[in-house]
Write a protein that holds these residues in place. Structure first.
Motif, PDB file in Angstrom:
ATOM      1  N   THR A  50      24.812 -44.389  -3.447  1.00  0.00           N
ATOM      2  CA  THR A  50      24.762 -45.801  -3.869  1.00  0.00           C
ATOM      3  C   THR A  50      24.487 -46.668  -2.643  1.00  0.00           C
ATOM      4  N   GLN A 107      23.454 -49.637  -2.243  1.00  0.00           N
ATOM      5  CA  GLN A 107      23.906 -51.027  -2.318  1.00  0.00           C
ATOM      6  C   GLN A 107      25.383 -51.162  -1.982  1.00  0.00           C
ATOM      7  N   ALA A 108      26.144 -50.063  -2.079  1.00  0.00           N
ATOM      8  CA  ALA A 108      27.582 -50.120  -1.822  1.00  0.00           C
ATOM      9  C   ALA A 108      27.923 -49.914  -0.354  1.00  0.00           C
ATOM     10  N   PRO A 133      30.078 -43.118   0.197  1.00  0.00           N
ATOM     11  CA  PRO A 133      29.471 -42.952  -1.128  1.00  0.00           C
ATOM     12  C   PRO A 133      28.214 -42.087  -1.052  1.00  0.00           C
TER      13      PRO A 133
END
Length: 207
Positions: free
Chosen positions: A109, A111-112, A132
């Motif tokens: 992920t 964006q995390a 992540p």
């Protein structure tokens, strides 16, 4: 020229003398205003050209190693189902059938991921956020019995657009023969990485 009998110059003489004095006075003033010589042109000041930031080339550098890690000669930063895959390997091209991965970082992920945050690579970390994604160390071998058991990874930049830079540092403890007794060989490596998303190619020459 006609001179008056009393020695006084005639009107014509007085006019000529006046013109000479005016011309001489003009010459003296001209020399004074130029500093006694021809005028020196003002110096032309040229502004420095705007500085351009030099982008360092992509790299995967091992800074500490207890397991004799092989040197990668090919880097790739690709996407797969929304996941970003960073690979440092031994290959001649991305489609090389003999492509051997040295190390691989999967960002599940993107964006995390927050730049500057230290993420744990341990499956069950004692503290800190869990990365992540996943960190794999194959060292050029076709092995499935390797597992990252501890360590951290920190990103300095995580771009999600094509051509964006993904860079950071890591320290990973990898264990061979995962699932076997704790005495299985384990080694720790540390390094830095710089990838450009959606690109693949040979490792550039050292800076």
């Amino acid at each position: 020229m006609t001179i008056a009998s009393n020695g006084i110059p005639s009107a014509a003489q007085r006019a000529r003398h006046a013109l000479k004095r005016i011309a001489l006075l003009g010459l003296v003033c001209a020399l004074c205003s130029c500093g006694g010589g021809p005028a020196t042109p003002a110096a032309v000041v040229q502004a420095d050209p705007p500085s351009q930031a030099v982008t360092p080339p992509d790299s995967f550098t091992i800074t500490s190693d207890t397991g004799a890690i092989k040197e990668a000669n090919y880097l790739a930063a690709t996407r797969s189902s929304g996941c970003i895959v960073l690979r440092a390997g031994i290959a001649s091209s991305l489609t090389d059938p003999e492509f051997r991965t040295v190390a691989r970082i999967d960002i599940l992920t993107p964006q995390a991921v927050v730049p500057g945050t230290s993420y744990s690579l341990a499956p069950l970390p004692a503290e800190g956020p869990v990365f992540p994604g996943a960190f794999y160390l194959f060292n050029g071998e076709q092995s499935t019995l390797v597992h990252t058991v501890d360590g951290t990874i920190t990103f300095t930049s995580v771009g999600t657009g094509s051509g964006d830079r993904i860079s950071g540092t890591f320290t990973a403890t990898v264990q061979d023969g995962y699932g076997l007794p704790p005495s299985s060989p384990a080694y720790t490596i540390a390094g830095t990485f710089r990838f450009t998303l959606d690109t693949a190619g040979p490792v550039p020459p050292a800076e």
